[in-house]
Design a protein around this motif. Structure first.
Motif, short mmCIF file in Angstrom:
data_model
loop_
_atom_site.label_atom_id
_atom_site.label_comp_id
_atom_site.label_asym_id
_atom_site.label_seq_id
_atom_site.Cartn_x
_atom_site.Cartn_y
_atom_site.Cartn_z
N ILE A 130 0.84 -1.19 0.00
CA ILE A 130 0.00 0.00 0.00
C ILE A 130 0.88 1.24 0.00
O ILE A 130 1.80 1.37 0.82
CB ILE A 130 -0.91 0.04 1.26
N ALA A 131 0.61 2.14 -0.95
CA ALA A 131 1.31 3.43 -0.99
C ALA A 131 0.29 4.49 -0.56
O ALA A 131 -0.73 4.67 -1.21
CB ALA A 131 1.80 3.71 -2.40
N ARG A 132 0.58 5.13 0.55
CA ARG A 132 -0.38 6.10 1.08
C ARG A 132 0.11 7.52 0.89
O ARG A 132 1.20 7.88 1.33
CB ARG A 132 -0.60 5.81 2.56
N HIS A 133 -0.72 8.34 0.23
CA HIS A 133 -0.41 9.77 0.14
C HIS A 133 -0.48 10.35 1.54
O HIS A 133 -1.46 10.14 2.25
CB HIS A 133 -1.44 10.45 -0.77
N ALA A 134 0.56 11.04 1.96
CA ALA A 134 0.61 11.43 3.38
C ALA A 134 0.41 12.92 3.57
O ALA A 134 0.94 13.53 4.49
CB ALA A 134 1.93 10.96 3.99
N TYR A 135 -0.34 13.56 2.66
CA TYR A 135 -0.60 14.99 2.85
C TYR A 135 -2.08 15.31 2.59
O TYR A 135 -2.67 14.83 1.62
CB TYR A 135 0.28 15.85 1.92
N GLY A 136 -2.64 16.15 3.41
CA GLY A 136 -3.91 16.82 3.11
C GLY A 136 -5.17 15.99 3.26
O GLY A 136 -5.20 15.00 3.99
N ASP A 137 -6.22 16.41 2.56
CA ASP A 137 -7.57 15.83 2.64
C ASP A 137 -8.10 15.91 4.08
O ASP A 137 -7.92 16.93 4.74
CB ASP A 137 -7.60 14.38 2.12
N LEU A 138 -8.66 14.81 4.56
CA LEU A 138 -9.27 14.78 5.88
C LEU A 138 -8.31 15.19 7.00
O LEU A 138 -8.73 15.70 8.04
CB LEU A 138 -9.77 13.35 6.11
N TYR A 139 -7.01 14.92 6.78
CA TYR A 139 -6.01 15.11 7.84
C TYR A 139 -5.62 16.57 8.03
O TYR A 139 -4.88 16.90 8.97
CB TYR A 139 -4.79 14.21 7.58
N LYS A 140 -6.04 17.43 7.12
CA LYS A 140 -5.83 18.87 7.32
C LYS A 140 -7.17 19.57 7.06
O LYS A 140 -7.25 20.57 6.37
CB LYS A 140 -4.77 19.40 6.35
N ASN A 141 -8.23 19.01 7.61
CA ASN A 141 -9.55 19.56 7.31
C ASN A 141 -9.92 20.73 8.22
O ASN A 141 -9.26 20.98 9.22
CB ASN A 141 -10.63 18.46 7.38
#
Ligand code: NAP
Ligand code: MG
Length: 403
Positions: A130-141
Motif C-alpha cells: 500500500i502506498a499512502r499519500h501522506a498529505y492533506g484531505d481529511l487530515y488537514k480539514n
C-alpha cells in the motif's frame, strides 16, 4: 569469513523501548559479524530528542537526504503520559511526521509473506504493497457544526483579490460542514514516488479514487497521475514489463480481494489509512509488516510498521522473558543495506541482504518463531522462542545458508 565492505554510510536512526533492545541484538548477531558496517548514528530515543530539543530528528532527516538511505527503529510519539514518564520539556512531535515533512515522501507498506502464516484472503499469494499519500484531505480539514438554518459557501480569494464562490448548501436545519484541500505539488510528488517505486520493485501500480463523483478534486488526482505517467514513465514501464492501472476505488477494492497480490496499490490519504490496516491484518500480523518512506528525489528510509512494543518492554525491564518479533526490524536493515548495495554497486551487500531475509523466512517455516506468530500459524510442531533466541536461530540458519 571476511566481512563485506561498504563505501557510503547508511543513516542509522535508533529508537525506543523494546525495539531499541531488538535493534542492538540485530546489530550484534546479524549485521556486524558479517558486514563492516558504515553508519552515521543518530539516537532518536526519546531522552535524546528531549535533550537536543528534537534537533537530532531534524539532523537525522537531513543526513538521510545527504546519503540517500536510512534505517529507522520505532520511536515513541509522546502523549501526556509520556511527557510525565520521561519528564519531557515539551510534547515533541512524531519523529516520523518530522522526517516525512523534510523528505516529502510517500510511505510504502508491504507484508513479509511466509508459509504457515496464511493470509485470510485465500487468493492472495504475493504481498500487496500500500502506498499512502501522506498529505492533506481529511487530515488537514476545517470543520464546523452548523447549528441551524443558513447558507454555507466555498470562497476562494485569489492573490489579486478576486473572489470565486460556490454554494455548498442551504441549510434548513442543523448539520455539519467540512472543508478539505490538497496541493498539485504534493500529488505530483506522490505520483512520482509511486511510479519510481513500481519500477524499483518491478511491480504493477494501481491507483484508485472517486473521480466519477468528485469531478474536480479526485479527478485532479487521476489527471496528475496520468499526465506524469504518459510524459515520464510510460516507456520505462513498458521496458520493465509492468503496467499502470487506474480504476475507481470501489472497483479496486473488489479486484484486490480477488487478486493474487504482487502489486502496489496507491491510495489517497484516507483510503491509505483504512486500507493499510485492512491489508496488514488480512496478511496476518503487524509484526510482519515493513514500511519504507521514498522521497520523490530518491531518498529511502526503511522501518518496521509497528511501534516500540511498550508492553513487552515493561516486562523486559522487570527481568521477565519476552517473545517479541524482530522480523520487520530485520527487514528494515536488509532493505537499507540492499539499497545501499544497489546504489554503490556492491553485489555482495545485496546478496547478504537477500540471504539474511531468506534465513528469517526459513527459520519461521521450519517452525521456530516468536509467540505472536505461534498463535496464528497453520504449521504444526512449533517451537516458541524468546526475543533473543529467535535472532540467534536466524543467525544459525544464515550460517547454514553460507555453507
Ligand atoms: P505497538 O508498539 O505496535 O504494539 C501494539 C501491540 O501489538 C503490542 O502490545 C503487541 O501485542 C503487538 N506487537 C506489535 N509489534 C510487535 C512485535 N514486533 N512483536 C510482537 N508483538 C507485537 O503499538 P503501541 O503499543 O500502540 O505503541 C507503542 C509506542 O510505539 C507508542 O509510544 C507509539 O507512539 C509508538 N509507535 C511508533 C511507531 C513508529 O515509530 N513508526 C509506530 C506506531 C507506534 P501484545 O501486547 O498483545 O503482545
Ligand atoms: Mg490507521
Amino acid at each position: 569469513m571476511e566481512k563485506i565492505g561498504m563505501t557510503t554510510p547508511i543513516v542509522e536512526m535508533d529508537g525506543d523501548e523494546m525495539t531499541r533492545v531488538l535493534w542492538k541484538m540485530i546489530k550484534d548477531e546479524l549485521i556486524c559479524p558479517y558486514v563492516e558496517l558504515k553508519s552515521e548514528y543518530y539516537d532518536l530515543g526519546l531522552k535524546n530528542r528531549d535533550a537536543t530539543d528534537d534537533q537530532i530528528t531534524i539532523d537525522s532527516a537531513n543526513a538521510a537526504k545527504k546519503y540517500g538511505v536510512a534505517v529507522k527503529c520505532a520511536t515513541i510519539t509522546p502523549n501526556a503520559a509520556r511527557v510525565k514518564e520521561y519528564d519531557l520539556k515539551e510534547m515533541w512531535k512524531s519523529p516520523n511526521g518530522t522526517i516525512r515533512a523534510i523528505l516529502d515522501g510517500t510511505v510504502f507498506r508491504a507484508p513479509i509473506v511466509v508459509k504457515g502464516i496464511d493470509p485470510y484472503v485465500r487468493t492472495w499469494k504475493k504481498p500487496i504493497t500500500i502506498a499512502r499519500h501522506a498529505y492533506g484531505d481529511l487530515y488537514k480539514n476545517v470543520e464546523m457544526i452548523i447549528p441551524g438554518p443558513g447558507k454555507a459557501e466555498l470562497v476562494f480569494t485569489a492573490a489579486d483579490g478576486t473572489e470565486t464562490r460556490e454554494t455548498v448548501f442551504d441549510y434548513q436545519g442543523p448539520g455539519v460542514l467540512q472543508g478539505i484541500h490538497n496541493l498539485c505539488a504534493s500529488i505530483e510528488s506522490f505520483a512520482k514516488s509511486c511510479f519510481n517505486y513500481a519500477l524499483d520493485t518491478k511491480q504493477d501500480l494501481w491507483f484508485a479514487c472517486k473521480d466519477t463523483i468528485s469531478k474536480k478534486y479526485d479527478h485532479t488526482f487521476k489527471d496528475i497521475f496520468q499526465e506524469i505517467f504518459d510524459a515520464q514513465y510510460k516507456e520505462k514501464f513498458e521496458a520493465a514489463g509492468i503496467t499502470y492501472f487506474y480504476t475507481l476505488i470501489d472497483d479496486a477494492v473488489a479486484r484486490v480481494m480477488k487478486s493474487e497480490g504482487g502489486f502496489i496499490w496507491a491510495c489517497k490519504n484516507y483510503d491509505g489509512d483504512v486500507m493499510s490496516d485492512m491489508v496488514s491484518s488480512a496478511f496476518g500480523s503487524l509484526a510482519m509488516m515493513t514500511s519504507v518512506l521514498v522521497s520523490p528525489d530518491g531518498v529511502y528510509e526503511y522501518e518496521a510498521a509497528h511501534g516500540t512494543v511498550q508492553r513487552h518492554y515493561y516486562k523486559h525491564l522487570k527481568g521477565e522473558e519476552t517473545s517479541t518479533n524482530s522480523v520487520a526490524t530485520i527487514f528494515a536493515w536488509t532493505g537499507a543495506l540492499r539499497k545501499r548495495g544497489e546504489l554503490d554497486g556492491i553485489a555482495e551487500l545485496c546478496a547478504y541482504a537477500d540471504r539474511l531475509e531468506q534465513a528469517v523466512i526459513r527459520t519461521i517455516e521450519s517452525g521456530k518463531m516468536t509467540k505472536d506468530l505461534a498463535l496464528i500459524t497453520s504449521l504444526e510442531n512449533v517451537t516458541v522462542l524468546n526475543s533473543e533466541a529467535f535472532i540467534k536461530a536466524v543467525r544459525a540458519t544464515y550460517e547454514e545458508l553460507c555453507r
